[in-house]
Design a protein around this motif. Structure first.
Motif, PDB file in Angstrom:
ATOM      1  N   LEU A   1       0.825  -1.211   0.000  1.00  0.00           N
ATOM      2  CA  LEU A   1       0.000   0.000   0.000  1.00  0.00           C
ATOM      3  C   LEU A   1       0.858   1.260   0.000  1.00  0.00           C
ATOM      4  N   LEU A   2       1.834   1.318   0.888  1.00  0.00           N
ATOM      5  CA  LEU A   2       2.637   2.534   1.038  1.00  0.00           C
ATOM      6  C   LEU A   2       3.564   2.781  -0.146  1.00  0.00           C
ATOM      7  N   SER A   3       3.844   1.748  -0.934  1.00  0.00           N
ATOM      8  CA  SER A   3       4.676   1.946  -2.120  1.00  0.00           C
ATOM      9  C   SER A   3       3.849   2.310  -3.351  1.00  0.00           C
ATOM     10  N   PHE A   4       2.554   1.963  -3.359  1.00  0.00           N
ATOM     11  CA  PHE A   4       1.714   2.279  -4.512  1.00  0.00           C
ATOM     12  C   PHE A   4       1.205   3.714  -4.470  1.00  0.00           C
ATOM     13  N   ILE A   5       1.020   4.283  -3.293  1.00  0.00           N
ATOM     14  CA  ILE A   5       0.505   5.650  -3.176  1.00  0.00           C
ATOM     15  C   ILE A   5       1.436   6.680  -3.817  1.00  0.00           C
ATOM     16  N   PRO A   6       2.767   6.624  -3.628  1.00  0.00           N
ATOM     17  CA  PRO A   6       3.622   7.587  -4.353  1.00  0.00           C
ATOM     18  C   PRO A   6       3.540   7.447  -5.867  1.00  0.00           C
ATOM     19  N   LEU A   7       3.305   6.244  -6.371  1.00  0.00           N
ATOM     20  CA  LEU A   7       3.143   6.073  -7.815  1.00  0.00           C
ATOM     21  C   LEU A   7       1.876   6.760  -8.302  1.00  0.00           C
TER      22      LEU A   7
ATOM     23  N   LEU B   1     -15.525   2.006 -17.097  1.00  0.00           N
ATOM     24  CA  LEU B   1     -15.929   0.763 -17.749  1.00  0.00           C
ATOM     25  C   LEU B   1     -14.958  -0.367 -17.416  1.00  0.00           C
ATOM     26  N   MET B   2     -13.663  -0.078 -17.438  1.00  0.00           N
ATOM     27  CA  MET B   2     -12.677  -1.091 -17.074  1.00  0.00           C
ATOM     28  C   MET B   2     -12.790  -1.465 -15.597  1.00  0.00           C
ATOM     29  N   ALA B   3     -13.191  -0.509 -14.747  1.00  0.00           N
ATOM     30  CA  ALA B   3     -13.373  -0.804 -13.321  1.00  0.00           C
ATOM     31  C   ALA B   3     -14.535  -1.765 -13.113  1.00  0.00           C
ATOM     32  N   PHE B   4     -15.666  -1.504 -13.751  1.00  0.00           N
ATOM     33  CA  PHE B   4     -16.820  -2.402 -13.604  1.00  0.00           C
ATOM     34  C   PHE B   4     -16.545  -3.748 -14.268  1.00  0.00           C
ATOM     35  N   SER B   5     -15.792  -3.745 -15.356  1.00  0.00           N
ATOM     36  CA  SER B   5     -15.396  -5.019 -15.956  1.00  0.00           C
ATOM     37  C   SER B   5     -14.519  -5.820 -15.001  1.00  0.00           C
ATOM     38  N   SER B   6     -13.645  -5.133 -14.271  1.00  0.00           N
ATOM     39  CA  SER B   6     -12.807  -5.812 -13.291  1.00  0.00           C
ATOM     40  C   SER B   6     -13.636  -6.404 -12.157  1.00  0.00           C
ATOM     41  N   ILE B   7     -14.660  -5.682 -11.721  1.00  0.00           N
ATOM     42  CA  ILE B   7     -15.531  -6.200 -10.660  1.00  0.00           C
ATOM     43  C   ILE B   7     -16.254  -7.448 -11.144  1.00  0.00           C
ATOM     44  N   ASN B   8     -16.724  -7.432 -12.394  1.00  0.00           N
ATOM     45  CA  ASN B   8     -17.397  -8.603 -12.948  1.00  0.00           C
ATOM     46  C   ASN B   8     -16.454  -9.800 -13.029  1.00  0.00           C
ATOM     47  N   HIS B   9     -15.268  -9.590 -13.550  1.00  0.00           N
ATOM     48  CA  HIS B   9     -14.302 -10.689 -13.649  1.00  0.00           C
ATOM     49  C   HIS B   9     -13.841 -11.148 -12.269  1.00  0.00           C
ATOM     50  N   LEU B  10     -13.831 -10.233 -11.309  1.00  0.00           N
ATOM     51  CA  LEU B  10     -13.450 -10.617  -9.957  1.00  0.00           C
ATOM     52  C   LEU B  10     -14.455 -11.595  -9.366  1.00  0.00           C
ATOM     53  N   GLY B  11     -15.735 -11.436  -9.714  1.00  0.00           N
ATOM     54  CA  GLY B  11     -16.735 -12.407  -9.277  1.00  0.00           C
ATOM     55  C   GLY B  11     -16.462 -13.794  -9.839  1.00  0.00           C
TER      56      GLY B  11
ATOM     57  N   MET C   1      -7.095   8.198 -12.132  1.00  0.00           N
ATOM     58  CA  MET C   1      -5.784   7.582 -12.294  1.00  0.00           C
ATOM     59  C   MET C   1      -5.375   7.564 -13.757  1.00  0.00           C
ATOM     60  N   THR C   2      -4.064   7.482 -13.986  1.00  0.00           N
ATOM     61  CA  THR C   2      -3.560   7.302 -15.338  1.00  0.00           C
ATOM     62  C   THR C   2      -3.722   5.849 -15.749  1.00  0.00           C
ATOM     63  N   TRP C   3      -3.516   5.592 -17.043  1.00  0.00           N
ATOM     64  CA  TRP C   3      -3.684   4.227 -17.531  1.00  0.00           C
ATOM     65  C   TRP C   3      -2.619   3.294 -16.979  1.00  0.00           C
ATOM     66  N   ILE C   4      -1.410   3.791 -16.790  1.00  0.00           N
ATOM     67  CA  ILE C   4      -0.341   2.945 -16.263  1.00  0.00           C
ATOM     68  C   ILE C   4      -0.652   2.516 -14.830  1.00  0.00           C
TER      69      ILE C   4
ATOM     70  N   SER D   1      -3.610   2.406 -13.614  1.00  0.00           N
ATOM     71  CA  SER D   1      -4.798   1.558 -13.700  1.00  0.00           C
ATOM     72  C   SER D   1      -4.429   0.113 -13.972  1.00  0.00           C
ATOM     73  N   ILE D   2      -3.407  -0.107 -14.809  1.00  0.00           N
ATOM     74  CA  ILE D   2      -2.953  -1.477 -15.062  1.00  0.00           C
ATOM     75  C   ILE D   2      -2.477  -2.131 -13.769  1.00  0.00           C
ATOM     76  N   ILE D   3      -1.711  -1.363 -12.985  1.00  0.00           N
ATOM     77  CA  ILE D   3      -1.206  -1.914 -11.720  1.00  0.00           C
ATOM     78  C   ILE D   3      -2.357  -2.230 -10.777  1.00  0.00           C
ATOM     79  N   LEU D   4      -3.335  -1.327 -10.686  1.00  0.00           N
ATOM     80  CA  LEU D   4      -4.458  -1.531  -9.774  1.00  0.00           C
ATOM     81  C   LEU D   4      -5.334  -2.701 -10.203  1.00  0.00           C
ATOM     82  N   LEU D   5      -5.545  -2.862 -11.506  1.00  0.00           N
ATOM     83  CA  LEU D   5      -6.421  -3.919 -11.996  1.00  0.00           C
ATOM     84  C   LEU D   5      -5.779  -5.295 -11.974  1.00  0.00           C
TER      85      LEU D   5
END
Length: 340
Positions: free
Chosen positions: A37-43, A173-183, A120-123, A125-129
């Motif tokens: 967590l603490l390393s992703f926040i500066p990014l 849209l990518m966030a909701f797609s991630s929630i669906n795939h997470l299910g 967030m930026t796309w880069i 977003s890739i890390i978060l997803l």
């Protein structure tokens, strides 16, 4: 470009994830999550061109800090269970699972996820997803498949499917797609540990392919998708085929992990969950097909001037390479299966 500080934070983030995955106690797993967590926040904060980035960083910190607090409290109660106080172990498991579901962004603890993706930026977003889901999902796989996990599966696939309808922001849209795939990934825990790993690898590959195309063409909303491809019909075709692959439409690569989960649910005679999940996938494919139909069938106005897009030919050929496996990956895997 990645500078030395970003590379350092990425290495620390990867180290935190590895600590969580390889830990043999809940306390060391919590420590790995905090390092991550603490390393992703500066990014997230290192983006001067986006005014929403500090807000997204604050939302992410508060949400993850709340989940970490509940996780640590559950671990302490688990340690004190047989020493000082008498507690029902199921209540501790529910608290523990709730904190991990909140960290991964699964429903019904998903409310922070789409709004934070918007800033967030796309880069990032890739890390978060992708990468940020490894540690929570690995910890969830160690737990029993209880009622809360089943409820989270149903809510995730439904929220992910219905939330993507009438969305104009590609990041949401990518966030909701991630929630669906997470299910779907949570449901694969009921079958085997290898099933969710396979699903996660395929989902990560498809998400990286689509977001890589969004990043090089600087697209953030749907109306940009119809104007930035007027000089490259091939890229337009590849992008929307990748959308269909992400939605799980056969015969694209995205259908393979869903095929494995459907097969396991059929073998276990879990037809109610199978019906809910297939219905949610059909809803997801509905608005993906609606977007593709609008792009290919309708006569959209195209500009007469050229846009100055800052990308090189290496990025273009990388899109071709990734899209080739996204579209024809199922055929390649089937051929290799029959050969070997």
């Amino acid at each position: 470009m990645l500078n030395s500080s970003k590379i350092l934070f990425i290495m620390i983030m990867a180290t935190g994830t590895m600590i969580t995955v390889t830990s043999n106690s809940w306390l060391s797993a919590w420590m790995g999550l905090e390092i991550n967590l603490l390393s992703f926040i500066p990014l997230m904060s290192d983006n001067t061109n986006n005014n929403s980035s500090p807000e997204a960083s604050l939302k992410y910190f508060l949400t993850q800090a709340l989940a970490s607090t509940v996780l640590l409290f559950s671990v302490v109660l688990m340690m004190l269970k047989n020493i000082i106080i008498e507690l029902n172990h199921s209540y501790i498991s529910l608290m523990l699972l709730s904190s991990l579901l909140m960290k991964s962004g699964a429903a019904p603890f998903h409310f922070w996820f789409p709004n934070m993706m918007e800033g967030m930026t796309w880069i990032n977003s890739i890390i978060l997803l992708t990468w940020q889901k490894i540690a929570p999902l690995m910890l969830i796989s160690y737990m029993n498949f209880n009622f809360l996990l089943k409820m989270s599966v149903v809510l995730s696939v439904i929220v992910g499917a219905l939330g993507g309808i009438n969305q104009t922001s590609l990041r949401k849209l990518m966030a909701f797609s991630s929630i669906n795939h997470l299910g779907w990934m949570l449901m694969s825990f009921d079958t085997s540990e290898m099933a969710w790993m396979i699903y996660f690898l395929f989902y990560s590959f498809l998400s990286i392919t689509i977001i890589f195309m969004f990043n090089i063409f600087k697209m953030f909303h749907f109306n940009q998708m119809f104007s930035k491809f007027f000089n490259s019909k091939i890229m337009k075709f590849l992008l929307f085929m990748n959308f269909l692959s992400l939605g799980g439409l056969p015969p694209f690569l995205g259908f393979l992990p869903k095929w494995l989960v459907i097969q396991q649910l059929s073998m276990n005679s879990n037809f109610f969950m199978l019906f809910i999940m297939i219905l949610s996938s059909l809803i997801t494919l509905f608005f993906y097909l609606r977007i593709c139909y609008s792009a290919f069938m309708l006569n959209y106005y195209e500009n007469n001037w050229m846009l100055n897009l800052n990308f090189n030919f290496y990025s273009l050929y990388t899109c071709y390479f990734l899209s080739f496996f996204s579209i024809f990956g199922l055929f390649i895997i089937s051929i290799l299966y029959f050969i070997f």
